[in-house]
Design a protein around this motif. Sequence first.
Motif, PDB file in Angstrom:
ATOM      1  N   TYR A   1       0.825  -1.212   0.000  1.00 41.04           N
ATOM      2  CA  TYR A   1       0.000   0.000   0.000  1.00 41.04           C
ATOM      3  C   TYR A   1       0.858   1.260   0.000  1.00 41.04           C
ATOM      4  CZ  TYR A   1       0.463   1.432   4.924  1.00 41.04           C
ATOM      5  OH  TYR A   1       0.932   1.894   6.123  1.00 41.04           O
ATOM      6  N   LYS A   2       2.016   1.217   0.653  1.00 40.72           N
ATOM      7  CA  LYS A   2       2.915   2.377   0.664  1.00 40.72           C
ATOM      8  C   LYS A   2       3.501   2.615  -0.719  1.00 40.72           C
ATOM      9  CE  LYS A   2       4.234   2.097   5.504  1.00 40.72           C
ATOM     10  NZ  LYS A   2       5.335   1.844   6.458  1.00 40.72           N
TER      11      LYS A   2
ATOM     12  N   LYS B   1       0.931   4.364  -2.785  1.00 38.89           N
ATOM     13  CA  LYS B   1       0.766   5.747  -2.331  1.00 38.89           C
ATOM     14  C   LYS B   1       1.947   6.612  -2.760  1.00 38.89           C
ATOM     15  CE  LYS B   1       1.557   7.129   1.956  1.00 38.89           C
ATOM     16  NZ  LYS B   1       1.468   7.351   3.398  1.00 38.89           N
TER      17      LYS B   1
ATOM     18  N   SER C   1      -4.137   8.112  -4.282  1.00 41.66           N
ATOM     19  CA  SER C   1      -3.972   9.454  -3.722  1.00 41.66           C
ATOM     20  C   SER C   1      -3.668   9.449  -2.231  1.00 41.66           C
ATOM     21  CB  SER C   1      -5.213  10.299  -3.996  1.00 41.66           C
ATOM     22  OG  SER C   1      -6.349   9.699  -3.400  1.00 41.66           O
ATOM     23  N   SER C   2      -3.941   8.332  -1.554  1.00 43.95           N
ATOM     24  CA  SER C   2      -3.679   8.243  -0.116  1.00 43.95           C
ATOM     25  C   SER C   2      -3.465   6.789   0.267  1.00 43.95           C
ATOM     26  CB  SER C   2      -4.860   8.813   0.677  1.00 43.95           C
ATOM     27  OG  SER C   2      -5.999   7.973   0.521  1.00 43.95           O
ATOM     28  N   GLY C   3      -2.982   6.597   1.469  1.00 45.56           N
ATOM     29  CA  GLY C   3      -2.813   5.241   1.965  1.00 45.56           C
ATOM     30  C   GLY C   3      -4.140   4.521   2.099  1.00 45.56           C
TER      31      GLY C   3
ATOM     32  N   GLU D   1      -6.849   5.016   0.282  1.00 43.30           N
ATOM     33  CA  GLU D   1      -7.305   4.625  -1.050  1.00 43.30           C
ATOM     34  C   GLU D   1      -6.523   3.403  -1.537  1.00 43.30           C
ATOM     35  OE1 GLU D   1      -7.905   6.258  -5.604  1.00 43.30           O
ATOM     36  OE2 GLU D   1      -6.631   7.409  -4.245  1.00 43.30           O
ATOM     37  N   ALA D   2      -5.215   3.386  -1.292  1.00 42.95           N
ATOM     38  CA  ALA D   2      -4.391   2.254  -1.702  1.00 42.95           C
ATOM     39  C   ALA D   2      -4.876   0.964  -1.034  1.00 42.95           C
ATOM     40  CB  ALA D   2      -2.929   2.510  -1.355  1.00 42.95           C
TER      41      ALA D   2
END
Length: 70
Positions: A14-15, A18, A24-26, A28-29
Amino acid sequence: MKPITIYREPVELYKLLKFEGLASSGGEAKTLIGEGLVQVNGEVETRKRKKIVAGDIVEFSGEQYRVDLG
């Protein structure tokens, strides 16, 4: 296939999404991964904290990204 350079490994999936601007953000990921929209090395990956290392291939939104160690 587009390269993604990381400078230390492992990196959580997820990082990676991002920091590369694929999400757009963690949050959202994590949602994208949880919905099964991300593949790692040809397999659907639903673990948000999957450890990504150099040589892995991440696929998202029809694009493939090769992870390299810089």
